[in-house]
Write a protein that holds these residues in place. Sequence first.
Motif, PDB file in Angstrom:
ATOM      1  N   LYS A   1      40.354 -19.305  27.193  1.00 51.89           N
ATOM      2  CA  LYS A   1      40.361 -18.172  26.478  1.00 51.89           C
ATOM      3  C   LYS A   1      41.509 -17.420  26.838  1.00 51.89           C
ATOM      4  CE  LYS A   1      37.701 -14.008  27.039  1.00 51.89           C
ATOM      5  NZ  LYS A   1      36.597 -13.151  27.843  1.00 51.89           N
ATOM      6  N   LEU A   2      42.454 -17.788  27.688  1.00 50.77           N
ATOM      7  CA  LEU A   2      43.772 -17.039  27.778  1.00 50.77           C
ATOM      8  C   LEU A   2      44.510 -18.032  27.067  1.00 50.77           C
ATOM      9  CD1 LEU A   2      43.502 -16.494  31.436  1.00 50.77           C
ATOM     10  CD2 LEU A   2      43.185 -14.727  29.728  1.00 50.77           C
ATOM     11  N   GLN A   3      44.708 -19.275  26.949  1.00 51.84           N
ATOM     12  CA  GLN A   3      45.477 -20.064  26.102  1.00 51.84           C
ATOM     13  C   GLN A   3      45.798 -19.476  24.711  1.00 51.84           C
ATOM     14  OE1 GLN A   3      44.803 -24.100  26.469  1.00 51.84           O
ATOM     15  NE2 GLN A   3      44.713 -24.193  28.816  1.00 51.84           N
TER      16      GLN A   3
ATOM     17  N   ARG B   1      54.231  -7.406  25.662  1.00 47.01           N
ATOM     18  CA  ARG B   1      52.842  -7.152  24.895  1.00 47.01           C
ATOM     19  C   ARG B   1      51.938  -8.274  25.467  1.00 47.01           C
ATOM     20  NH1 ARG B   1      55.763  -6.232  20.199  1.00 47.01           N
ATOM     21  NH2 ARG B   1      55.632  -8.294  19.571  1.00 47.01           N
ATOM     22  N   GLY B   2      52.640  -9.458  25.534  1.00 46.20           N
ATOM     23  CA  GLY B   2      52.057 -10.731  26.277  1.00 46.20           C
ATOM     24  C   GLY B   2      51.403 -10.465  27.537  1.00 46.20           C
ATOM     25  N   ARG B   3      52.458  -9.873  28.308  1.00 47.13           N
ATOM     26  CA  ARG B   3      52.071  -9.761  29.810  1.00 47.13           C
ATOM     27  C   ARG B   3      50.791  -8.547  29.949  1.00 47.13           C
ATOM     28  NH1 ARG B   3      57.979  -9.258  30.876  1.00 47.13           N
ATOM     29  NH2 ARG B   3      58.391 -11.482  31.927  1.00 47.13           N
ATOM     30  N   GLU B   4      50.747  -7.794  29.167  1.00 48.44           N
ATOM     31  CA  GLU B   4      49.874  -6.509  29.054  1.00 48.44           C
ATOM     32  C   GLU B   4      48.481  -7.296  28.487  1.00 48.44           C
ATOM     33  OE1 GLU B   4      47.831  -3.473  30.147  1.00 48.44           O
ATOM     34  OE2 GLU B   4      49.701  -3.646  30.623  1.00 48.44           O
ATOM     35  N   ILE B   5      48.701  -8.111  27.495  1.00 44.21           N
ATOM     36  CA  ILE B   5      47.151  -8.810  27.124  1.00 44.21           C
ATOM     37  C   ILE B   5      46.593  -9.701  28.155  1.00 44.21           C
ATOM     38  CG2 ILE B   5      46.607 -10.612  25.451  1.00 44.21           C
ATOM     39  CD1 ILE B   5      48.379  -9.320  23.327  1.00 44.21           C
ATOM     40  N   LEU B   6      47.519 -10.463  28.825  1.00 42.14           N
ATOM     41  CA  LEU B   6      47.304 -11.386  29.784  1.00 42.14           C
ATOM     42  C   LEU B   6      46.546 -10.566  30.983  1.00 42.14           C
ATOM     43  CD1 LEU B   6      46.994 -14.354  30.763  1.00 42.14           C
ATOM     44  CD2 LEU B   6      49.253 -13.949  31.956  1.00 42.14           C
ATOM     45  N   ARG B   7      46.972  -9.285  31.326  1.00 38.16           N
ATOM     46  CA  ARG B   7      46.564  -8.771  32.548  1.00 38.16           C
ATOM     47  C   ARG B   7      45.137  -8.245  32.283  1.00 38.16           C
ATOM     48  NH1 ARG B   7      50.951  -5.290  32.812  1.00 38.16           N
ATOM     49  NH2 ARG B   7      51.848  -6.765  34.067  1.00 38.16           N
ATOM     50  N   GLN B   8      45.027  -7.541  31.012  1.00 36.15           N
ATOM     51  CA  GLN B   8      43.718  -7.195  30.402  1.00 36.15           C
ATOM     52  C   GLN B   8      42.740  -8.188  30.210  1.00 36.15           C
ATOM     53  OE1 GLN B   8      42.975  -3.734  30.041  1.00 36.15           O
ATOM     54  NE2 GLN B   8      40.843  -4.806  29.827  1.00 36.15           N
TER      55      GLN B   8
ATOM     56  N   ALA C   1      41.626  -9.146  33.573  1.00 35.81           N
ATOM     57  CA  ALA C   1      40.570  -8.115  34.290  1.00 35.81           C
ATOM     58  C   ALA C   1      39.217  -8.286  33.484  1.00 35.81           C
ATOM     59  CB  ALA C   1      41.302  -6.721  33.829  1.00 35.81           C
ATOM     60  N   ASN C   2      39.143  -8.711  32.456  1.00 38.54           N
ATOM     61  CA  ASN C   2      37.722  -8.930  31.416  1.00 38.54           C
ATOM     62  C   ASN C   2      37.008  -9.983  31.971  1.00 38.54           C
ATOM     63  OD1 ASN C   2      38.372  -6.758  29.808  1.00 38.54           O
ATOM     64  ND2 ASN C   2      39.188  -7.874  28.308  1.00 38.54           N
ATOM     65  N   ILE C   3      37.610 -11.062  32.600  1.00 42.23           N
ATOM     66  CA  ILE C   3      37.228 -12.117  33.061  1.00 42.23           C
ATOM     67  C   ILE C   3      36.576 -11.814  34.744  1.00 42.23           C
ATOM     68  CG2 ILE C   3      37.629 -14.538  34.213  1.00 42.23           C
ATOM     69  CD1 ILE C   3      39.507 -14.930  31.682  1.00 42.23           C
TER      70      ILE C   3
ATOM     71  N   ALA D   1      36.116  -8.835  36.007  1.00 38.29           N
ATOM     72  CA  ALA D   1      35.307  -7.549  36.190  1.00 38.29           C
ATOM     73  C   ALA D   1      33.770  -7.785  36.352  1.00 38.29           C
ATOM     74  CB  ALA D   1      35.459  -6.515  35.098  1.00 38.29           C
ATOM     75  N   PRO D   2      33.072  -8.467  35.695  1.00 38.90           N
ATOM     76  CA  PRO D   2      31.651  -8.714  35.774  1.00 38.90           C
ATOM     77  C   PRO D   2      31.287  -9.301  37.235  1.00 38.90           C
ATOM     78  CG  PRO D   2      32.163  -9.610  33.496  1.00 38.90           C
ATOM     79  CD  PRO D   2      33.570  -9.248  34.615  1.00 38.90           C
ATOM     80  N   ALA D   3      31.999 -10.319  37.613  1.00 41.75           N
ATOM     81  CA  ALA D   3      31.788 -10.870  39.138  1.00 41.75           C
ATOM     82  C   ALA D   3      32.032  -9.857  39.911  1.00 41.75           C
ATOM     83  CB  ALA D   3      32.483 -12.135  39.183  1.00 41.75           C
ATOM     84  N   ALA D   4      33.035  -9.113  39.887  1.00 38.17           N
ATOM     85  CA  ALA D   4      33.377  -8.064  40.960  1.00 38.17           C
ATOM     86  C   ALA D   4      32.316  -6.923  41.077  1.00 38.17           C
ATOM     87  CB  ALA D   4      34.582  -7.532  40.616  1.00 38.17           C
TER      88      ALA D   4
END
Length: 104
Positions: free
Chosen positions: A23-25, A56-63, A66-68, A70-73
Amino acid sequence: RALELDLCNYSTRKELMKNLPSKLQKYSEKVVGIPKPGIVNNDISENMVDDQSLTRGREILRQELANIVAPAARSQSIKGFFSAGVVKSWRYAMAKFAKGRLKK
């Protein structure tokens, strides 16, 4: 024994991206950076990569990370609320929110 990586090295960043979930690749080019025109060597340094694309890439990766997570947290927080009790959970939540505000 420590492993040293040169994260300014384009090839290293590309290789590290291959180890992330698929998903991140798909964001690899944005995270690794796009070489500036005229650069053909894979062993290029940070200053030979477009800075805006890296940002932009770092911000996308960070987001996306977080999306991955967040549900478990969220799920763990709800479970903790019931197992620790209302008062302890409320105190813990307020401490976490305060800590988050201090970072900003």
